[in-house]
Design a protein around this motif. Sequence first.
Motif, short mmCIF file in Angstrom:
data_model
loop_
_atom_site.label_atom_id
_atom_site.label_comp_id
_atom_site.label_asym_id
_atom_site.label_seq_id
_atom_site.Cartn_x
_atom_site.Cartn_y
_atom_site.Cartn_z
N THR A 114 0.79 -1.19 -0.13
CA THR A 114 0.10 -0.02 0.11
C THR A 114 0.82 1.24 0.10
O THR A 114 1.81 1.51 0.87
N ALA A 115 0.56 2.20 -0.84
CA ALA A 115 1.41 3.26 -1.29
C ALA A 115 1.04 4.24 -2.25
O ALA A 115 -0.18 3.57 -3.11
N VAL A 116 1.52 5.34 -2.32
CA VAL A 116 1.29 5.86 -3.51
C VAL A 116 2.44 5.78 -4.59
O VAL A 116 3.55 5.65 -4.15
N TYR A 117 2.20 5.39 -5.74
CA TYR A 117 3.23 4.86 -6.60
C TYR A 117 3.35 5.91 -7.85
O TYR A 117 2.47 6.51 -8.48
N TYR A 118 4.63 6.36 -7.92
CA TYR A 118 4.97 7.42 -8.79
C TYR A 118 5.97 6.67 -10.03
O TYR A 118 6.90 5.85 -9.75
N CYS A 119 5.97 7.26 -10.97
CA CYS A 119 6.88 6.98 -12.17
C CYS A 119 7.75 7.99 -12.38
O CYS A 119 7.42 9.19 -12.13
N TRP B 259 8.76 13.65 -12.91
CA TRP B 259 8.19 12.75 -12.07
C TRP B 259 6.61 12.97 -12.43
O TRP B 259 6.16 13.96 -12.85
N GLY B 260 5.83 11.73 -12.16
CA GLY B 260 4.46 11.95 -12.54
C GLY B 260 3.67 12.49 -11.04
O GLY B 260 4.54 12.63 -10.06
N GLN B 261 2.40 12.64 -11.03
CA GLN B 261 1.62 12.91 -9.75
C GLN B 261 1.46 11.82 -8.74
O GLN B 261 1.13 12.12 -7.87
N GLY B 262 1.49 10.70 -9.30
CA GLY B 262 1.33 9.42 -8.32
C GLY B 262 -0.12 8.70 -8.56
O GLY B 262 -1.08 9.39 -9.12
N THR B 263 -0.19 7.65 -8.14
CA THR B 263 -1.25 7.01 -8.19
C THR B 263 -1.41 6.12 -6.97
O THR B 263 -0.48 5.31 -6.45
N LEU B 264 -2.61 6.09 -6.27
CA LEU B 264 -2.63 5.32 -4.84
C LEU B 264 -2.97 3.91 -5.05
O LEU B 264 -3.89 3.51 -5.67
N VAL B 265 -2.35 3.01 -4.61
CA VAL B 265 -2.53 1.56 -4.40
C VAL B 265 -2.84 1.33 -2.93
O VAL B 265 -2.11 1.35 -2.06
#
Length: 138
Positions: free
Chosen positions: A93-98, A128-134
Amino acid sequence: QVQLVESGGGLVQPGGSLRLSCAASGSTLDRYAVCWFRQAPGNEREGVSCISTSDGSTFYADSVKGRFTISRSRDNAKMTVYLQMHNLKPEDTAVYYCAANNNVQSATSMIRDVVSGTKTGNRYLAVWGQGTLVTVSS
C-alpha cells in the motif's frame, strides 16, 4: 517538455493484482530510464522497479522481485511504461510514482538505488508523475 501521468491504482484485496500505467507526453522517451517508486504514509520513498526504454533491460527491488513486472510499449510514438503487480500484500500500500530520466549519471544512480533498496529523497534530475494510490486491504 516531458510529462508523465500514472493511472491504474485502486483498492485490491491481499493476493490480488493491479496494473499501473505511466503514460508519457512531450517525448518519445527514447534512451530513458523509467522507474517506479512508492511512498507509504509516514515512510520514506522507495524504489520498486526500473526499465531501460532503449533495450528493455529491467531492474527490481528485492521486495517485489517475482511479484511485479515492469514493461514498456510504444503506440504511435507514445511510450507507456507498465507495472504489473501480482500477489499484492498490505505492505505494498502506497502512492506509486513513475520517474523518467535521460541523464546517464543520475539515471545510473536512480537504478542503483532502486536495486539496492536505498531510500533517499533524491529526485535524480528526473521528471516525475503525480502518483497513483494503491491500497491493499481486505
